[in-house]
Design a protein around this motif. Structure first.
Motif, PDB file in Angstrom:
ATOM      1  N   GLN A   1      74.163   1.760  37.627  1.00 19.48           N
ATOM      2  CA  GLN A   1      72.723   1.400  37.772  1.00 19.48           C
ATOM      3  C   GLN A   1      71.912   2.641  37.660  1.00 19.48           C
ATOM      4  OE1 GLN A   1      71.914  -0.974  41.262  1.00 19.48           O
ATOM      5  NE2 GLN A   1      69.783  -1.733  40.708  1.00 19.48           N
ATOM      6  N   VAL A   2      72.265   3.725  38.048  1.00 20.34           N
ATOM      7  CA  VAL A   2      71.381   4.790  38.170  1.00 20.34           C
ATOM      8  C   VAL A   2      71.313   5.402  36.652  1.00 20.34           C
ATOM      9  CG1 VAL A   2      71.281   7.548  38.666  1.00 20.34           C
ATOM     10  CG2 VAL A   2      72.099   5.878  40.431  1.00 20.34           C
ATOM     11  N   ALA A   3      72.220   5.461  35.963  1.00 16.87           N
ATOM     12  CA  ALA A   3      72.296   5.750  34.382  1.00 16.87           C
ATOM     13  C   ALA A   3      71.286   4.854  33.663  1.00 16.87           C
ATOM     14  CB  ALA A   3      73.756   5.738  34.171  1.00 16.87           C
ATOM     15  N   ALA A   4      71.425   3.541  34.048  1.00 16.13           N
ATOM     16  CA  ALA A   4      70.717   2.619  33.406  1.00 16.13           C
ATOM     17  C   ALA A   4      69.195   2.747  33.793  1.00 16.13           C
ATOM     18  CB  ALA A   4      71.256   1.189  33.733  1.00 16.13           C
ATOM     19  N   MET A   5      68.800   3.030  34.680  1.00 21.18           N
ATOM     20  CA  MET A   5      67.397   3.024  35.307  1.00 21.18           C
ATOM     21  C   MET A   5      66.862   4.277  34.874  1.00 21.18           C
ATOM     22  SD  MET A   5      67.644   1.566  39.267  1.00 21.18           S
ATOM     23  CE  MET A   5      65.787   1.963  39.635  1.00 21.18           C
ATOM     24  N   LEU A   6      67.912   5.490  34.763  1.00 16.19           N
ATOM     25  CA  LEU A   6      67.120   6.581  34.021  1.00 16.19           C
ATOM     26  C   LEU A   6      67.012   6.481  32.686  1.00 16.19           C
ATOM     27  CD1 LEU A   6      69.604   9.364  35.854  1.00 16.19           C
ATOM     28  CD2 LEU A   6      67.120   9.229  35.936  1.00 16.19           C
ATOM     29  N   ARG A   7      67.769   5.728  31.782  1.00 19.63           N
ATOM     30  CA  ARG A   7      67.565   5.607  30.405  1.00 19.63           C
ATOM     31  C   ARG A   7      66.295   4.650  30.224  1.00 19.63           C
ATOM     32  NH1 ARG A   7      73.387   5.131  30.580  1.00 19.63           N
ATOM     33  NH2 ARG A   7      74.443   7.127  29.640  1.00 19.63           N
TER      34      ARG A   7
ATOM     35  N   GLY B   1      69.402  -2.742  25.957  1.00 19.71           N
ATOM     36  CA  GLY B   1      68.697  -1.849  27.090  1.00 19.71           C
ATOM     37  C   GLY B   1      69.575  -1.716  28.316  1.00 19.71           C
ATOM     38  N   PRO B   2      69.363  -1.356  29.508  1.00 19.56           N
ATOM     39  CA  PRO B   2      69.892  -1.029  30.678  1.00 19.56           C
ATOM     40  C   PRO B   2      70.540  -2.486  31.129  1.00 19.56           C
ATOM     41  CG  PRO B   2      67.840  -0.899  31.192  1.00 19.56           C
ATOM     42  CD  PRO B   2      67.808  -1.003  29.720  1.00 19.56           C
ATOM     43  N   ARG B   3      71.908  -2.367  31.759  1.00 25.39           N
ATOM     44  CA  ARG B   3      72.321  -3.655  32.567  1.00 25.39           C
ATOM     45  C   ARG B   3      72.509  -3.388  34.056  1.00 25.39           C
ATOM     46  NH1 ARG B   3      73.927  -8.114  29.769  1.00 25.39           N
ATOM     47  NH2 ARG B   3      73.490  -8.075  27.426  1.00 25.39           N
ATOM     48  N   ALA B   4      72.750  -4.330  34.947  1.00 25.12           N
ATOM     49  CA  ALA B   4      73.244  -4.084  36.267  1.00 25.12           C
ATOM     50  C   ALA B   4      74.191  -5.097  36.368  1.00 25.12           C
ATOM     51  CB  ALA B   4      72.316  -4.391  37.471  1.00 25.12           C
TER      52      ALA B   4
END
Length: 210
Positions: free
Chosen positions: A66-72, A133-136
C-alpha cells in the motif's frame, strides 16, 4: 551459558553454514550450546549478505504494497502514514529502494479525479478498460484531491453521471471481464434491479427463455 559444552556435531553444522535456528531444530540443542561451540572451535560468524537489486525491490514491494501504491499515486508522506501507520523514515526507504520519483508539486495542487481516471484507465479490446494504477489488495485505488477514492466507483460515476447505489459490479453490456473498468460495463444495485424488472416483464409477455 553456564553448563553449556561445545559439541563436534554442532561445530560441523556451523562450518557448513547452518543457522542457530536450523542447528537447534536438527540436533535439539540450545542456542547457548551453539554459541559456546562457535567460540571453542573458533568458527567465525558468517557475514550475512543483505538483499540487493531486484530481490530487495521484490521483498519491499511485497512487505509494503500500500505504501508503494500510494507513493506511485503521488500521496504525501503524511497521507501515507495516516492511512497505513508506516513511519516517515520507512516511507523514504521504500521510495528509495523502489526508485519512485518525487511527485511534481509545481502545480501546487493534487491531481483531479478526472485526471486520475484519464491517466490510469486504459481502454482495450471490445470496449473494455483496465486499471493500471495503484491497488490495495484487489481494490483499485484512485488518489485525487489529496485523498483516496474507490476507482471503480469513480469510473461508474464518470460514465453514469451519478453516485452508485450499493456494490459496483461488472456486467453491463454483457461484459464478463472480472476487472473491467469501462463505465458502460459497470452496474450498481439500481441498474441491476431495473434489468431484473425488464427481464420479468419480457418473460410475462413472451414466456421464460429455454
Amino acid at each position: 551459558m553456564t553448563g553449556a559444552r561445545p559439541r563436534a556435531d554442532v561445530a560441523e553444522l556451523l562450518r557448513a553454514g547452518g543457522t542457530y535456528r536450523s542447528i537447534s531444530a536438527e540436533l535439539g540443542v540450545s542456542h547457548a550450546v551453539i554459541s559456546v561451540t562457535r567460540i571453542a572451535y573458533r568458527i567465525p560468524t558468517p557475514r550475512r549478505r543483505g538483499l540487493q537489486g531486484d530481490e530487495l525491490k521484490a521483498q519491499t514491494e511485497q512487505r509494503y504494497p500500500q505504501v508503494a501504491a500510494m507513493l506511485r499515486a503521488g500521496a504525501t508522506q503524511r497521507q501515507i502514514t495516516a492511512a497505513t501507520g508506516v513511519t516517515h523514515p520507512t516511507i523514504v526507504r521504500v521510495r528509495r529502494i523502489l526508485e519512485i520519483p518525487l511527485p511534481d508539486r509545481s502545480k501546487g495542487r493534487s491531481r483531479t479525479i478526472a485526471e486520475a481516471l484519464a491517466l490510469y484507465v486504459e481502454p482495450y479490446g471490445d470496449g473494455h478498460a483496465r486499471w493500471t494504477g495503484p491497488r490495495a489488495g484487489n481494490q483499485a485505488q484512485l488518489w485525487a484531491n489529496g485523498r483516496v477514492y474507490n476507482a471503480r466507483h469513480e469510473a461508474f460515476r464518470a460514465h453514469h453521471g451519478r453516485a452508485p447505489v450499493g456494490l459496483v459490479l461488472v456486467g453491463g453490456a454483457g461484459c464478463e471481464e472480472p476487472r473491467c473498468m469501462a463505465g458502460a460495463h459497470l452496474t450498481d444495485q439500481t441498474i441491476r434491479a431495473a434489468h431484473a424488472r425488464a427481464d420479468e416483464a419480457f418473460d410475462a409477455i413472451f414466456g421464460p427463455a429455454h
